[in-house]
Design a protein around this motif. Structure first.
Motif, PDB file in Angstrom:
ATOM      1  N   VAL A  15      44.101  44.691  34.158  1.00 34.36           N
ATOM      2  CA  VAL A  15      45.444  44.745  33.391  1.00 34.36           C
ATOM      3  C   VAL A  15      46.586  43.965  34.118  1.00 34.36           C
ATOM      4  N   TYR A  16      46.633  43.969  35.182  1.00 32.24           N
ATOM      5  CA  TYR A  16      47.609  42.890  35.711  1.00 32.24           C
ATOM      6  C   TYR A  16      47.069  41.569  35.666  1.00 32.24           C
TER       7      TYR A  16
ATOM      8  N   LEU B 273      45.137  38.812  42.495  1.00 30.72           N
ATOM      9  CA  LEU B 273      45.574  38.557  40.988  1.00 30.72           C
ATOM     10  C   LEU B 273      45.335  37.108  40.578  1.00 30.72           C
TER      11      LEU B 273
ATOM     12  N   VAL C 240      44.625  49.461  47.098  1.00 30.94           N
ATOM     13  CA  VAL C 240      45.072  50.084  45.915  1.00 30.94           C
ATOM     14  C   VAL C 240      43.938  50.874  45.202  1.00 30.94           C
TER      15      VAL C 240
ATOM     16  N   THR D 149      37.508  52.257  42.648  1.00 30.78           N
ATOM     17  CA  THR D 149      38.184  51.161  42.808  1.00 30.78           C
ATOM     18  C   THR D 149      39.351  50.628  42.202  1.00 30.78           C
ATOM     19  N   GLY D 150      39.346  50.813  40.866  1.00 29.97           N
ATOM     20  CA  GLY D 150      40.033  50.403  39.985  1.00 29.97           C
ATOM     21  C   GLY D 150      40.073  48.796  39.388  1.00 29.97           C
ATOM     22  N   SER D 151      38.952  48.278  39.480  1.00 25.55           N
ATOM     23  CA  SER D 151      38.842  46.906  38.879  1.00 25.55           C
ATOM     24  C   SER D 151      39.195  46.858  37.563  1.00 25.55           C
ATOM     25  N   LYS D 152      39.087  47.658  36.661  1.00 25.73           N
ATOM     26  CA  LYS D 152      39.522  47.130  35.469  1.00 25.73           C
ATOM     27  C   LYS D 152      40.949  47.308  35.282  1.00 25.73           C
ATOM     28  N   ARG D 153      41.449  48.404  35.987  1.00 20.20           N
ATOM     29  CA  ARG D 153      43.053  48.778  36.082  1.00 20.20           C
ATOM     30  C   ARG D 153      43.779  47.371  36.812  1.00 20.20           C
ATOM     31  N   PHE D 154      43.232  46.726  37.786  1.00 23.07           N
ATOM     32  CA  PHE D 154      43.644  45.689  38.413  1.00 23.07           C
ATOM     33  C   PHE D 154      43.684  44.330  37.343  1.00 23.07           C
TER      34      PHE D 154
END
Lengths: 255, 295
Positions: A40-41, A15, A26, A33-38
């Motif tokens: 957000v945090y 983070l 996650v 893999t959710g890089s853009k989602r991560f």
């Protein structure tokens, strides 16, 4: 190895280090893999903390402009030691003025760190404990008694309102701050004039009261708890009483 | 079995409780207009951490406003969902705040925000594993023990899930409620946001929750984005009016919960007080309709 702690530690590490990939373990529902989602945090953390600094250091922001301020705050937050240690953000930002003092790109505004310090003190004053100011008649009676003692002045000590702070700058930081409240003209200020101010919140609003060098020294000695003898500064004492800065007085009477 | 240590109903009673009307989040910009116009509202809600200061205008106005409106204190920094023990200093601040203002409700999030002594000022997701369930139940127990009142736990909005989760989110929440006796703060916007982000049914999610334990509902606005694959990604931004789809889901939730105190949350892009009050009135009308249905 503590697996449970590691899950949060891995998440936190990723983070706070935007160059890293999202942590293992996650994912999004479609296995992406959710890089853009991560992100957000990541964005929530950084943007919300920059916003918190911008709330406290509004005049600093006006002096350097919003984009510069946000870039400077982002640099500040790159050091993990500068993250908040507590969720109470009213007390977050204490280290920012010192960071600004050493921040090369802001070196052309040598007073910037002091303006930040003034804003920090004002925010702490705003949220400081409430207290009743001492009755001015009572105060003047006691002071008169101290000064009119036949064998010389009885030393006395003043107790100050919890919201009181003393601000001293090598620059005209008080006037520069005041100019951004519509209280002075920026063009008329010589930034290299040292200035002092009393910061106080006797009721609900924080006051910033310019002081002479001598008055500031006098209040400094009072705040240090030094017993006062023959205070030479009647007007300063009067100002403190009138502004509600004093909550009590004690005489050092010898038996 | 650790779960046997937790009673089914819980030893802690809720504080006085909120009236089953509609309320708004209270922001300093609205202190004066609220006191001057005194609109009809079921309650106001504040973020606990904004009032964890010694004195000054925050407490002054909150006290005056609480004389006219029921008060809900909503924590955003306790990190109940974390793997670390709770920050006892922070819990102490919370106890002081609650003793000072005597709110009718206290709630917190199923999320974490502090770790290794650093506060990250966001509500971070947790893995729904048996180990984490133990952590969360211990934390909720500790909060209720320290405060001496029942708390509500809020379902989160999330953007990612953990692959090693062995419970679904509603299963996990139901188990925390069963073991600790805490109540549920059902954030309908969070359900909607997470349902879109993770591709599950928002109705099925609500059906899987113990809806009879809902003590408060949250409604808020979200922002629209898309992820790196182009899939819709909703952000729980609290910066916009409640979306029409969320009002519909609210109606569905009310059929399960009955009339429950409902908050319009707005933390950014703050409109004038009258706009928020109008949104609260929209919720109030729906609450009245449900009450009539039941009666």
């Amino acid at each position: 190895m503590d697996i449970k702690a590691n899950s949060d530690s891995r998440f936190q590490h990723a983070l706070l280090n935007p160059e890293l990939a999202p942590p293992d373990g996650v994912s999004a529902w479609d296995s992406e893999t959710g890089s853009k989602r991560f992100d957000v945090y990541r964005n929530n953390v950084i943007v919300s903390l920059i916003d918190a600094l911008a709330n406290c250091f509004d005049v600093v922001k006006q002096l350097v402009g919003e984009p510069f301020f946000r870039a400077m705050a982002r640099e500040f937050l790159r050091d993990p030691a500068n993250l908040p240690a507590s969720p109470v953000l009213a007390h977050y930002g204490e280290r920012f003025p010192a960071f600004i003092a050493d921040f090369e790109p802001a070196a052309t505004l040598p007073y910037l760190s002091d303006v930040a310090q003034l804003e920090w003190l004002r925010l702490q004053s705003l949220h400081a404990a409430d207290a009743n100011s001492a009755d001015s008649k009572h105060l003047s009676t006691v002071v008169k008694k101290a000064l009119s003692n036949e064998t010389g002045c009885i030393p006395f000590k003043l107790f100050f309102h919890p919201s009181l702070a003393l601000f001293k700058s090598r620059y005209a930081a008080v006037s520069i701050w005041a100019a951004h409240q519509g209280l002075a003209k920026l063009a008329n200020i010589d930034p290299n004039t040292p200035e002092q101010a009393l910061i106080l919140r006797p009721e609900l609003e924080v006051e910033t009261i310019p002081l002479s060098h001598e008055s500031a020294d006098f209040i400094d000695r009072c705040m240090a708890g030094e017993p006062l003898r023959n205070p030479p500064l009647g007007p300063t004492l009067e100002l403190l009483v009138q502004k509600g800065a004093i909550t009590g007085i004690a005489l050092f009477e010898e038996e | 079995m650790k779960s046997d240590q937790h009673s089914q109903t819980g030893p802690y009673k809720p504080p006085a409780g909120l009236p089953s009307g509609a309320g708004i989040g209270l922001k300093p910009e609205h202190f004066q207009p609220l006191l001057e116009t005194r609109p009809k509202l079921g309650f106001v809600e504040v973020h606990a951490e904004n009032y964890m200061v010694a004195g000054g205008p925050m407490h002054h106005y909150l006290q005056r406003i609480h004389e006219h409106y029921a008060l809900s204190v909503h924590g955003v920094g306790l990190s109940i969902g974390g793997s670390e023990p709770l920050d006892e200093a922070h819990l102490e601040r919370l106890k002081t705040l609650i003793a000072r203002h005597q709110p009718e409700r206290f709630s917190e999030h199923l999320a974490w925000s502090s770790h290794n002594g650093q506060f990250m000022n966001d509500l971070l997701p947790l893995p729904y594993t048996p180990e984490r369930l133990e952590n969360v139940c211990d934390h909720v127990d500790r909060v209720q023990e320290k405060l001496g009142i029942q708390m509500l736990l809020e379902n989160p909005a999330t953007y990612l899930q953990y692959r090693d989760s062995s419970y679904t989110e509603p299963e996990f929440i139901a188990e925390v409620i069963r073991r600790t006796g805490c109540g549920l703060l059902l954030d309908v916007n969070n359900v909607y946001v997470s349902a879109i982000n993770h591709g599950f049914s928002s109705h099925a999610y609500i059906d899987a929750l113990p809806c009879h334990r809902v003590g408060e509902i949250h409604l808020a606005g979200f922002a629209r984005d898309s992820d790196s694959q182009g899939a819709p990604l909703l952000i729980d931004s609290h910066d916009a009016p409640v979306a029409e789809a969320v009002w519909k889901l609210y109606d569905y939730a009310l059929e399960q919960t009955g009339a429950v105190a409902t908050l319009i949350e707005r933390d950014a892009n703050l409109p004038p007080l009258t706009i928020l009050v109008a949104e609260a009135q929209n919720a109030a009308r729906r609450l009245q309709a449900i009450s009539r249905e039941v009666a």
